[in-house]
Scaffold this active site. Sequence first.
Site, PDB file in Angstrom:
ATOM      1  N   ARG A   1       0.791  -1.222   0.000  1.00  0.00           N
ATOM      2  CA  ARG A   1       0.000   0.000   0.000  1.00  0.00           C
ATOM      3  C   ARG A   1       0.832   1.286   0.000  1.00  0.00           C
ATOM      4  O   ARG A   1       0.589   2.192  -0.800  1.00  0.00           O
ATOM      5  CB  ARG A   1      -0.932   0.037   1.234  1.00  0.00           C
ATOM      6  N   THR A   2       1.772   1.375   0.902  1.00  0.00           N
ATOM      7  CA  THR A   2       2.453   2.664   1.071  1.00  0.00           C
ATOM      8  C   THR A   2       3.216   3.036  -0.196  1.00  0.00           C
ATOM      9  O   THR A   2       3.082   4.154  -0.712  1.00  0.00           O
ATOM     10  CB  THR A   2       3.407   2.603   2.284  1.00  0.00           C
TER      11      THR A   2
ATOM     12  N   LYS B   1      26.318  -3.998  -0.916  1.00  0.00           N
ATOM     13  CA  LYS B   1      27.785  -4.043  -1.052  1.00  0.00           C
ATOM     14  C   LYS B   1      28.489  -3.389   0.140  1.00  0.00           C
ATOM     15  O   LYS B   1      29.700  -3.222   0.129  1.00  0.00           O
ATOM     16  CB  LYS B   1      28.201  -3.322  -2.350  1.00  0.00           C
TER      17      LYS B   1
ATOM     18  N   ARG C   1      11.201   3.841   3.444  1.00  0.00           N
ATOM     19  CA  ARG C   1      10.818   2.842   4.457  1.00  0.00           C
ATOM     20  C   ARG C   1      12.071   2.065   4.826  1.00  0.00           C
ATOM     21  O   ARG C   1      12.822   1.635   3.955  1.00  0.00           O
ATOM     22  CB  ARG C   1       9.744   1.890   3.938  1.00  0.00           C
TER      23      ARG C   1
ATOM     24  N   HIS D   1       4.753   5.554  11.441  1.00  0.00           N
ATOM     25  CA  HIS D   1       4.248   5.461  10.065  1.00  0.00           C
ATOM     26  C   HIS D   1       3.252   6.622   9.913  1.00  0.00           C
ATOM     27  O   HIS D   1       2.039   6.417   9.888  1.00  0.00           O
ATOM     28  CB  HIS D   1       3.572   4.098   9.875  1.00  0.00           C
TER      29      HIS D   1
HETATM   30  N1   CP Z   1      -0.411  -0.304   5.891  1.00  0.00           N
HETATM   31  C1   CP Z   1       0.796  -0.461   5.273  1.00  0.00           C
HETATM   32  O1   CP Z   1       1.788   0.191   5.599  1.00  0.00           O
HETATM   33  O2   CP Z   1       0.807  -1.380   4.263  1.00  0.00           O
HETATM   34  P1   CP Z   1       2.090  -1.794   3.433  1.00  0.00           P
HETATM   35  O3   CP Z   1       3.070  -2.426   4.400  1.00  0.00           O
HETATM   36  O4   CP Z   1       1.587  -2.754   2.392  1.00  0.00           O
HETATM   37  O5   CP Z   1       2.682  -0.546   2.832  1.00  0.00           O
END
Ligand code: CP
Length: 336
Positions: free
Chosen positions: A68-69, A98, A120, A148
Amino acid sequence: MNGTQLLWTDAPHVFSAKQFSPEFLLDILFPLTRIISGMMQSDEGRRELSTWLRGRVLCTMFYEPSTRTRLSFELAALHLGMKVVSTENAAEFSSTKKGEVFRHTIEVISRYFPDVIVLRHKVEGTAAQAARISRVPIINGGDGPGQHPTQALLDLFCIFEKLGRIEGLTVALCGDLRYGRTIRSLAYLLSKFPDVKLILASPPELRLNDDLKAHLDERKVAWREVTNLQAALRDADVVYFTRTQAERLRWRERLRLRLRHLLGNNHFKIGLREVEQMQPNSILMHPLPIAGEVAHEVDYYPKAVYFDQAGYGMAIRMALLRLMLVGGAITPCERV
Ligand code: CP
């Protein structure tokens, strides 16, 4: 400095949900998200949106898996006319493999003139570290068990759309409260609204960390901790369920949870029987992915709003990108 900046501390980067004020959310971000959602419904609206950030560049760097993100950020950017470059498995397919240190990666990427980097990483605090180094804005797309923030924005928007208010709600945060970063970010945002009550429902091994409890006390948020899902289901306006972050557990926690499971004491699953115990007008949310803790039969039950919740993610990220890149808060970017 414009109005957006005044409401948005620590701009230009987004690394914590703590940065956002209720005024920014309710008066600026959510109305713009609603406008964008409306425009996405027509060809004419989508054509107009595709000019909003034409020629700008979004870079996504994901060192942990995501559906999603990453994809909602990339599609948000494309719908706004941006270009996208992406490394979706940076731990394997960047020079990290590396031996390059993270600091060097950000020093270099930020010299290639992307307009914004969505990051991320599995290590907590990485987004804040990147923000100190980067020459361009960083958005935290999840940093280990840390935060998040853009998930919390879409979560709060979903609550507001479905229930019409945030003030005075009772929200049950359920499941892995220790390692769930969406829980942390949402708790920080909710703590900014008056009379919100939190029920913290988790197995004993996965209780909310003390630093966040101290923050809730400081903000005078009424919270109580339960190890029984029933109390949460019965009393909450919002039941926010999360998966166990198996990839972050220590071996002792893993062993204890396994034992609990074998003894049949695993109460943190929700099926139709549990959903039917919820308040009449309450909603069931989940940041997704679901990993067995919500039965599939619940998916299309009216209280289950998690697909709508995920869907709001793209529009909220479009609004955020627009405000960051055109709101005047970002370029040229200062180091923090
Ligand atoms: N909710 C969420 O962060 O989903 P993903 O890990 O798929 O990005």
